[in-house]
Write a protein that holds these residues in place. Structure first.
Motif, PDB file in Angstrom:
ATOM      1  N   UNK A 244     -81.786  57.504  81.899  1.00 25.89           N
ATOM      2  CA  UNK A 244     -81.475  57.085  80.526  1.00 25.89           C
ATOM      3  C   UNK A 244     -79.965  57.120  80.320  1.00 25.89           C
ATOM      4  N   UNK A 245     -79.512  56.354  79.347  1.00 25.96           N
ATOM      5  CA  UNK A 245     -78.076  56.264  79.057  1.00 25.96           C
ATOM      6  C   UNK A 245     -77.716  57.226  77.929  1.00 25.96           C
ATOM      7  N   UNK A 246     -76.675  58.037  78.164  1.00 25.40           N
ATOM      8  CA  UNK A 246     -76.193  58.955  77.127  1.00 25.40           C
ATOM      9  C   UNK A 246     -74.789  58.524  76.719  1.00 25.40           C
ATOM     10  N   UNK A 247     -74.625  58.291  75.419  1.00 24.57           N
ATOM     11  CA  UNK A 247     -73.308  57.893  74.885  1.00 24.57           C
ATOM     12  C   UNK A 247     -72.745  59.037  74.057  1.00 24.57           C
ATOM     13  N   UNK A 248     -71.496  59.400  74.342  1.00 27.48           N
ATOM     14  CA  UNK A 248     -70.821  60.457  73.584  1.00 27.48           C
ATOM     15  C   UNK A 248     -69.566  59.873  72.958  1.00 27.48           C
ATOM     16  N   UNK A 249     -69.402  60.077  71.657  1.00 31.15           N
ATOM     17  CA  UNK A 249     -68.235  59.548  70.949  1.00 31.15           C
ATOM     18  C   UNK A 249     -67.371  60.693  70.443  1.00 31.15           C
ATOM     19  N   UNK A 255     -67.727  57.782  75.733  1.00 37.05           N
ATOM     20  CA  UNK A 255     -67.998  58.020  77.152  1.00 37.05           C
ATOM     21  C   UNK A 255     -69.485  57.765  77.398  1.00 37.05           C
ATOM     22  N   UNK A 256     -69.772  57.255  78.583  1.00 27.25           N
ATOM     23  CA  UNK A 256     -71.149  56.872  78.906  1.00 27.25           C
ATOM     24  C   UNK A 256     -71.559  57.560  80.205  1.00 27.25           C
ATOM     25  N   UNK A 257     -72.761  58.115  80.198  1.00 22.14           N
ATOM     26  CA  UNK A 257     -73.309  58.753  81.395  1.00 22.14           C
ATOM     27  C   UNK A 257     -74.737  58.275  81.589  1.00 22.14           C
ATOM     28  N   UNK A 258     -75.071  58.018  82.836  1.00 29.88           N
ATOM     29  CA  UNK A 258     -76.468  57.702  83.159  1.00 29.88           C
ATOM     30  C   UNK A 258     -77.075  58.955  83.781  1.00 29.88           C
ATOM     31  N   UNK A 259     -78.083  59.481  83.106  1.00 34.25           N
ATOM     32  CA  UNK A 259     -78.662  60.764  83.500  1.00 34.25           C
ATOM     33  C   UNK A 259     -80.112  60.588  83.924  1.00 34.25           C
ATOM     34  N   UNK A 264     -79.849  65.810  84.831  1.00 34.32           N
ATOM     35  CA  UNK A 264     -78.886  65.679  85.928  1.00 34.32           C
ATOM     36  C   UNK A 264     -78.180  64.342  85.893  1.00 34.32           C
ATOM     37  N   UNK A 265     -76.993  64.300  86.490  1.00 31.55           N
ATOM     38  CA  UNK A 265     -76.180  63.085  86.479  1.00 31.55           C
ATOM     39  C   UNK A 265     -76.645  62.128  87.578  1.00 31.55           C
ATOM     40  N   UNK A 266     -77.046  60.922  87.198  1.00 31.66           N
ATOM     41  CA  UNK A 266     -77.491  59.940  88.201  1.00 31.66           C
ATOM     42  C   UNK A 266     -76.279  59.341  88.926  1.00 31.66           C
TER      43      UNK A 266
END
Length: 481
Positions: A244-249, A255-259, A264-266
């Motif tokens: 899933x995509x996590x967006x942090x503002x 910032x975008x992370x695919x977890x 865990x970080x993909x």
């Protein structure tokens, strides 16, 4: 007699089943992902006849296998991910180049030329309102162009974010479908025979998955299929691990992370997802990729730097009839709200929009009608090599824009070259795979004729045996009747 009859029937059935396989290949010659199938045929166990030896009993088809090279598949999946990554970057940068509109009548340089040309014209007759109005209108047009460009870049960023979400959902969908096929294949291969068509469907889904994210595929000795991303299983036989995509503002920065679903970080290393992440959050700092944020920041730096430098000189001048105390500054020509939002909020001072007499053309207090000293300084300022200093891009406003567009052109050209190179490598592997697994209609036609002749010969053999049986049963021993 019955012995020969059975042998002929075996030949008839074997050629018939071979024709079925040939027919299946011809039908699927254009089916994406289909692998050519061929029969495995052997002679049946011979019959020992004492005093004669072993007598052949015919033939049988014991397996139908697909023609596939797993090593070529492995290479194909390895080449797909970097190709997908550079394809995404190539497309995004090409779109951004179009947004900049260089070269055209709606380019940065054209708007700046129009603005400075109107300033130059105004310097010839600074007291005439007809010469002041074009300055105001061209300044408004210039700031609107800057605002529109940053807005379009934001739109591209939003579209990229949506595309990442869509790709992540598609990855999860593909992994679910692969796990479903794993279940079907495993249940159908209990007897050791391969479910060829189901395996083709599974490999086709892996082809699609490998373009989106870098994958490694393993098949255990008991036929269980596992696909991993950076060592973490995304498909483990019948189980899946979702992304899933996590967006942090924070402030104005995203910032975008695919977890993974466990947090865990993909962290995809290549593939379309890697390309999209680089484009949406690459700010060019610390050797990171120069994506959309980098060019948005460049545009903000330009808007802020241009407005500050122009205002600095404009504040020293005087409008028509304007007087003020020593050491007191005049008004700004351009305005913006913050450093981070400079391009999006760049505008012309409302005081000047309301009263164009406040354009500070004069250099001496009192603002004499024909005093154009400050206006000439503003026109000359455009050629100053110190207009921009300290930032990545330095020099005149034209130098700044040229440097920004050059960076974009270099990045775009690099992405096109790398994509072309990667596409060529992928095509080579694809061609090799097609040469192994693809269906050749000429070969299938030759096989069809061959098996047809076998079928006809076997049927004639049965007819011959039938005739022999007829003679043996109905005609022998008829003498004297």
């Amino acid at each position: 007699m019955i012995f020969g009859f059975n042998s002929a029937v075996r030949g008839l059935l074997a050629s018939q089943r071979a024709l079925y396989t040939t027919n299946h290949n011809i039908d699927n010659a254009s089916t994406k992902g289909y692998s050519r199938q061929q029969i495995d045929q052997k002679a049946t166990n011979p019959f020992l006849m004492p005093g004669i030896g072993f007598l052949g009993t015919g033939t049988e088809i014991y397996n139908v296998q697909r023609v596939r090279d797993s090593f070529v598949d492995f290479k194909y999946w390895n080449e797909m991910a970097p190709m997908g990554e550079w394809e995404v970057k190539k497309n995004a940068l090409t779109e951004m180049e179009k947004l900049m509109g260089e070269p055209s009548n709606s380019s940065f340089r054209q708007y700046m030329d129009d603005f400075y040309s109107s300033l130059d014209e105004m310097s010839k007759n600074p007291s005439d309102i007809a010469y002041r109005e074009p300055v105001r209108e061209n300044a408004i047009a210039f700031t609107k162009h800057v605002q529109e460009t940053i807005k379009r870049l934001r739109d591209v960023k939003k579209e990229t974010e949506y595309e990442i979400e869509t790709k992540v959902k598609y990855v999860n969908s593909l992994s679910e479908r692969i796990a479903g096929l794993n279940k079907q294949i495993y249940s159908q291969e209990i007897d050791g025979k391969q479910a060829n068509d189901l395996r083709d469907r599974r490999e086709l889904l892996v082809d699609e998955l490998s373009k989106i994210v870098n994958v490694r595929v393993n098949e255990s000795s008991d036929g269980k299929y596992e696909i991993s991303v950076n060592g973490i299983s995304i498909v483990d036989h019948m189980n899946t691990n979702k992304m899933f995509l996590k967006k942090t503002t924070v402030g104005v920065e995203d910032t975008y992370d695919i977890l993974w679903e466990n947090g865990g970080d993909a962290n995809p290393k290549s593939g379309e997802l890697k390309g999209l992440l680089d484009m949406i959050q690459g700010d060019g700092q610390g050797n990171t990729y120069r994506g959309i944020p980098y060019y948005m920041e460049q545009l903000n730096d330009f808007a802020k730097g241009f407005a500050d430098k122009f205002n600095e000189l404009h504040r020293k001048g005087y409008g028509i009839g304007e007087s003020r105390g020593a050491g007191v500054d005049g008004i700004d020509f351009f305005t913006y709200t913050s450093d981070e939002e400079a391009a999006a909020t760049l505008g012309v001072n409302q005081d000047i929009i309301d009263d164009i007499k406040k354009i500070a053309a004069a250099s001496i207090s009192g603002g004499a009608a024909e005093d154009n000293g400050n206006l000439l300084a503003l026109v000359k300022q455009r050629e100053s090599r110190d207009f921009f200093s300290g930032a990545v891009s330095q020099g005149t406003p034209d130098d700044f824009i040229k440097a920004m567009l050059s960076s974009m052109a270099v990045d775009s050209l690099q992405s096109k070259r790398l994509y072309a190179t990667q596409e060529l490598m992928q095509k080579n592997v694809e061609t090799k795979r097609a040469s192994i697994s693809g269906v050749s209609l000429e070969e299938e036609m030759a096989d069809m004729v061959k098996f047809q002749h076998v079928y006809v010969a076997a049927s004639k053999m049965i007819s011959t045996m039938d005739a022999l049986l007829d003679i043996t049963v109905n005609r022998l021993g008829m003498v004297g009747r």
